[in-house]
Design an enzyme around this catalytic site. Sequence first.
Site, PDB file in Angstrom:
ATOM      1  N   HIS A 131      44.902  43.863  26.253  1.00  7.34           N
ATOM      2  CA  HIS A 131      45.365  42.583  26.788  1.00  7.34           C
ATOM      3  C   HIS A 131      44.766  42.333  28.182  1.00  7.34           C
ATOM      4  CE1 HIS A 131      47.835  39.283  28.173  1.00  7.34           C
ATOM      5  NE2 HIS A 131      48.085  40.002  29.245  1.00  7.34           N
ATOM      6  N   HIS A 136      42.124  39.028  30.045  1.00  7.35           N
ATOM      7  CA  HIS A 136      42.085  38.427  31.390  1.00  7.35           C
ATOM      8  C   HIS A 136      40.730  38.451  32.070  1.00  7.35           C
ATOM      9  CE1 HIS A 136      46.331  37.563  32.217  1.00  7.35           C
ATOM     10  NE2 HIS A 136      46.655  38.686  31.597  1.00  7.35           N
ATOM     11  N   GLU A 177      48.446  33.039  31.207  1.00  9.44           N
ATOM     12  CA  GLU A 177      48.777  33.760  29.972  1.00  9.44           C
ATOM     13  C   GLU A 177      48.682  32.887  28.716  1.00  9.44           C
ATOM     14  OE1 GLU A 177      48.992  36.883  29.751  1.00  9.44           O
ATOM     15  OE2 GLU A 177      49.608  37.624  31.718  1.00  9.44           O
ATOM     16  N   SER A 196      44.359  37.675  23.415  1.00  7.97           N
ATOM     17  CA  SER A 196      44.471  39.070  22.985  1.00  7.97           C
ATOM     18  C   SER A 196      45.388  39.221  21.775  1.00  7.97           C
ATOM     19  CB  SER A 196      44.957  39.955  24.147  1.00  7.97           C
ATOM     20  OG  SER A 196      46.233  39.536  24.599  1.00  7.97           O
TER      21      SER A 196
HETATM   22 FE    FE Z   1      48.629  39.282  31.115  1.00 14.64          FE
END
Ligand code: FE
Length: 296
Positions: A131, A136, A177, A196
Amino acid sequence: MEGPSIDEYRPEHPDIRADFIIPQAWENYTDVEHGVWKTLYERQMDLLPGRACNEFLDGLKALKMPEDKIPNFDEMNEHLMKLTGWQVVAVPGLVPDSIFFEHLANRRFVSGNFIRKPDQLDYLQEPDIFHDVFGHVPLLANPIFADYMEAYGKGGLRAMEHHCLQNLSRLYWYTVEFGLIKTPEGMRIYGAGILSSKGESIFSLDSDSPNRIHFDLPRLMRTKYRIDDYQQTYWVIDSFEELFAETAAKDFGPIYEELPDLGSYEPWDVLAKDKVYTQGTQEYAKSKGRMPVHAA
Ligand code: FE
Ligand code: PHE
């Protein structure tokens, strides 16, 4: 997002620093762990062309992110440093908010150094390296997004002083997010929590269930979010320039003055003044949702 204290991490990570950084110890990953990365990477790359925004896909390439093994931070950081001056640093898990913001404000992105188990590919509560890095880091190679994240770190420290951290956390949640971006080719994903996740990469764009509403800062800062299942509302930006102009370039002082007196909206609410792209049926949340609603 507070995590365990430094003393709770110390037994397993004796060389943890006061800022919670630990050595990545890349040599210690097992073949099974590299295999989990490879499986997840392949699964997402089958889906993401045509779904992820170009800035994300360009970032993956620019960083030469490996497909078949967990990235070595030292190697990846050489590319990232040259592109935008950001660095990825390893931490054992969740860190205190002030530590998280301090790192961001100094262009350091903290990543959990562990990876999920092969039997937990689809859902885990704590952010792992897949993730944190796959989701990111590619956008940190984009100059505007890189500046947004640094400004967010500084803004986080300021929000803490104003006791408005919950409101600012909603901004992170609904942009970094779970953000969507409207491009000339159609709606695309830029939020790491979506990028993700196989299920949410499909759900966020294709499902009739969630709302998709144009980004509106004060509105979004008053809207609770779910941490236990797919979002019930996605907030859509037109461009990263717009996101930056509406947040980093604005003084939140006056907003922080007003917020304490204003109530919160529910994750599914649609208001008359919202610029709505799709009004969701909320069918998924009502019938198949993973858990009851717990909203923050
Ligand atoms: Fe995150
Ligand atoms: N501009 C905000 C403030 O004045 C800080 C911020 C920057 C918030 C970037 C979010 C994203 O507090």
